[in-house]
Design a protein around this motif. Structure first.
Motif, PDB file in Angstrom:
ATOM      1  N   ALA A  76       0.815  -1.267  -0.039  1.00  0.00           N
ATOM      2  CA  ALA A  76       0.026   0.044  -0.084  1.00  0.00           C
ATOM      3  C   ALA A  76       0.856   1.305   0.004  1.00  0.00           C
ATOM      4  O   ALA A  76       0.467   2.270  -0.545  1.00  0.00           O
ATOM      5  N   VAL A  77       2.087   1.234   0.850  1.00  0.00           N
ATOM      6  CA  VAL A  77       2.663   2.500   0.657  1.00  0.00           C
ATOM      7  C   VAL A  77       3.690   2.812  -0.341  1.00  0.00           C
ATOM      8  O   VAL A  77       3.665   3.556  -1.002  1.00  0.00           O
ATOM      9  N   HIS A  78       4.005   1.648  -1.234  1.00  0.00           N
ATOM     10  CA  HIS A  78       4.552   1.422  -2.644  1.00  0.00           C
ATOM     11  C   HIS A  78       3.722   2.094  -3.598  1.00  0.00           C
ATOM     12  O   HIS A  78       4.077   2.771  -4.089  1.00  0.00           O
ATOM     13  N   GLU A  79       2.563   1.917  -3.505  1.00  0.00           N
ATOM     14  CA  GLU A  79       1.362   2.058  -4.423  1.00  0.00           C
ATOM     15  C   GLU A  79       1.235   3.633  -4.273  1.00  0.00           C
ATOM     16  O   GLU A  79       1.238   4.306  -5.267  1.00  0.00           O
ATOM     17  N   GLU A  80       1.347   3.987  -2.904  1.00  0.00           N
ATOM     18  CA  GLU A  80       1.193   5.638  -2.710  1.00  0.00           C
ATOM     19  C   GLU A  80       2.315   6.571  -3.369  1.00  0.00           C
ATOM     20  O   GLU A  80       2.474   7.388  -4.037  1.00  0.00           O
ATOM     21  N   VAL A  81       3.611   5.880  -3.048  1.00  0.00           N
ATOM     22  CA  VAL A  81       4.836   6.563  -3.347  1.00  0.00           C
ATOM     23  C   VAL A  81       5.020   6.574  -4.843  1.00  0.00           C
ATOM     24  O   VAL A  81       5.364   7.603  -5.513  1.00  0.00           O
ATOM     25  N   LEU A  82       4.857   5.519  -5.329  1.00  0.00           N
ATOM     26  CA  LEU A  82       4.807   5.532  -6.894  1.00  0.00           C
ATOM     27  C   LEU A  82       3.821   6.284  -7.802  1.00  0.00           C
ATOM     28  O   LEU A  82       4.008   6.910  -8.642  1.00  0.00           O
ATOM     29  N   GLY A  83       2.386   6.244  -6.858  1.00  0.00           N
ATOM     30  CA  GLY A  83       1.584   7.197  -7.341  1.00  0.00           C
ATOM     31  C   GLY A  83       1.563   8.817  -7.475  1.00  0.00           C
ATOM     32  O   GLY A  83       1.137   9.398  -8.226  1.00  0.00           O
ATOM     33  N   GLU A  84       2.550   9.146  -6.640  1.00  0.00           N
ATOM     34  CA  GLU A  84       2.980  10.393  -6.614  1.00  0.00           C
ATOM     35  C   GLU A  84       3.686  10.993  -7.688  1.00  0.00           C
ATOM     36  O   GLU A  84       3.773  12.387  -7.843  1.00  0.00           O
ATOM     37  N   VAL A  85       4.342  10.306  -8.404  1.00  0.00           N
ATOM     38  CA  VAL A  85       5.326  10.608  -9.560  1.00  0.00           C
ATOM     39  C   VAL A  85       4.077  10.842 -10.682  1.00  0.00           C
ATOM     40  O   VAL A  85       4.564  11.779 -11.728  1.00  0.00           O
ATOM     41  N   ALA A  86       3.205  10.201 -10.728  1.00  0.00           N
ATOM     42  CA  ALA A  86       2.213  10.284 -11.937  1.00  0.00           C
ATOM     43  C   ALA A  86       1.755  11.641 -12.293  1.00  0.00           C
ATOM     44  O   ALA A  86       1.759  11.844 -13.508  1.00  0.00           O
ATOM     45  N   PRO A  87       1.355  12.397 -11.281  1.00  0.00           N
ATOM     46  CA  PRO A  87       0.905  13.986 -11.837  1.00  0.00           C
ATOM     47  C   PRO A  87       1.841  14.547 -12.390  1.00  0.00           C
ATOM     48  O   PRO A  87       2.029  15.763 -12.923  1.00  0.00           O
ATOM     49  N   LEU A  88       3.428  14.228 -12.076  1.00  0.00           N
ATOM     50  CA  LEU A  88       4.417  15.281 -12.939  1.00  0.00           C
ATOM     51  C   LEU A  88       4.816  14.657 -14.159  1.00  0.00           C
ATOM     52  O   LEU A  88       5.521  15.368 -14.770  1.00  0.00           O
ATOM     53  N   PRO A 223       5.041  20.484 -12.974  1.00  0.00           N
ATOM     54  CA  PRO A 223       3.655  20.241 -12.625  1.00  0.00           C
ATOM     55  C   PRO A 223       2.846  21.586 -12.759  1.00  0.00           C
ATOM     56  O   PRO A 223       1.616  21.475 -12.939  1.00  0.00           O
ATOM     57  N   THR A 224       3.545  22.880 -12.799  1.00  0.00           N
ATOM     58  CA  THR A 224       2.708  23.680 -13.019  1.00  0.00           C
ATOM     59  C   THR A 224       2.644  24.375 -14.377  1.00  0.00           C
ATOM     60  O   THR A 224       2.133  25.479 -14.712  1.00  0.00           O
ATOM     61  N   ALA A 225       3.533  23.702 -15.285  1.00  0.00           N
ATOM     62  CA  ALA A 225       3.716  24.159 -16.447  1.00  0.00           C
ATOM     63  C   ALA A 225       2.199  24.083 -17.562  1.00  0.00           C
ATOM     64  O   ALA A 225       1.562  23.248 -17.036  1.00  0.00           O
ATOM     65  N   PRO A 226       1.896  25.114 -18.187  1.00  0.00           N
ATOM     66  CA  PRO A 226       0.483  24.935 -19.000  1.00  0.00           C
ATOM     67  C   PRO A 226       0.429  23.653 -19.592  1.00  0.00           C
ATOM     68  O   PRO A 226       1.104  23.011 -20.437  1.00  0.00           O
ATOM     69  N   GLY A 227      -1.018  23.289 -19.353  1.00  0.00           N
ATOM     70  CA  GLY A 227      -1.273  21.893 -19.980  1.00  0.00           C
ATOM     71  C   GLY A 227      -0.925  20.679 -19.379  1.00  0.00           C
ATOM     72  O   GLY A 227      -1.237  19.761 -19.732  1.00  0.00           O
TER      73      GLY A 227
END
Length: 233
Positions: A76-88, A223-227
């Motif tokens: 569960a921790v692994h899923e969260e840590v890996l998932g934090e990269v996705a929005p970037l 992550p703040t870049a347009p688009g």
């Protein structure tokens, strides 16, 4: 005289249910946050569930109510840590003109940055993840790096940027190179120089795959870049 039993008002029942649900969420959150901190600091093998329970201020019963065992908690921790990269990650929707190979290169830099600067990502995802969860679990993940790389490669072949070749083994090879590169940079005394060196080596390797030059997408990794969004490739 018979008295009719008083019913508990629906509002009171709803309030109790809401408080109970909130307590369950808070308990799970406390376990995940504590486990993440200890896993990142000490590694999976050296971490004891007793330590997680003690530092979170909870009971063993609470831990095993939410997770089957230490491995289940780690997953569960692994899923969260890996998932934090996705929005970037840079997405095609951010720049419809970007080639699949450009996206691959841009997102490789993002994964390298995460592994170089994020202790939790480095220890939990790169070091302990393969050992604890197994190669098959990680390679079969639909949102994992290997699967994502394979999608980029297939797109690059369709676009004529990459020579036709077996995609799955190449994706696993590039994923391994990415992980190794990240660990090299993360443990270097001069991380900036190490990153420049590993990038030059990586470029030489990629040049042998029959790939034409393609610049990294502008703003990639910001992550703040347009688009920038989370729309799938």
């Amino acid at each position: 005289m018979n008295q009719t039993p008083q019913e508990t008002p629906p509002v009171a029942v709803g309030r109790r249910t809401g408080l109970r649900d909130a307590h369950v969420r808070d308990t799970r959150r406390a376990l995940l946050d504590t486990a993440r901190r200890i896993f990142a600091r000490d590694g999976f093998q050296a971490t004891r569930t007793e330590e997680i329970v003690e530092e979170s201020g909870l009971t063993r019963g609470a831990l095993y109510h939410h997770f089957r065992d230490k491995e289940d908690l780690f997953r569960a921790v692994h899923e969260e840590v890996l998932g934090e990269v996705a929005p970037l990650l840079w997405r095609r929707s951010a720049d419809p003109t970007a080639s699949a190979w450009t996206l691959f290169r841009a997102n490789s830099e993002i994964y390298l940055e995460a592994a170089s600067t994020n202790e939790a990502y480095r220890q939990i995802v790169l070091v302990d993840g393969p050992a604890v969860l197994g190669w098959r679990y990680l390679s079969d993940r639909q949102n994992g790096p290997t699967h994502t790389i394979a999608e980029y490669l297939r797109g690059a072949v369709e676009e004529g940027v990459l020579e036709p070749q077996p995609i799955d083994p190449l994706a696993h090879l590039l994923a391994a190179l990415g992980a190794g590169s990240a660990m090299y940079v993360a443990h270097a005394e001069d991380r900036e120089e190490a990153r420049r060196e590993i990038t030059r080596c990586y470029e030489r390797f990629l040049s042998g795959l029959g790939i034409t030059d393609a610049p990294i997408a502008p703003g990639a990794g910001d992550p703040t870049a347009p688009g920038q969004d989370t729309t799938p490739l």
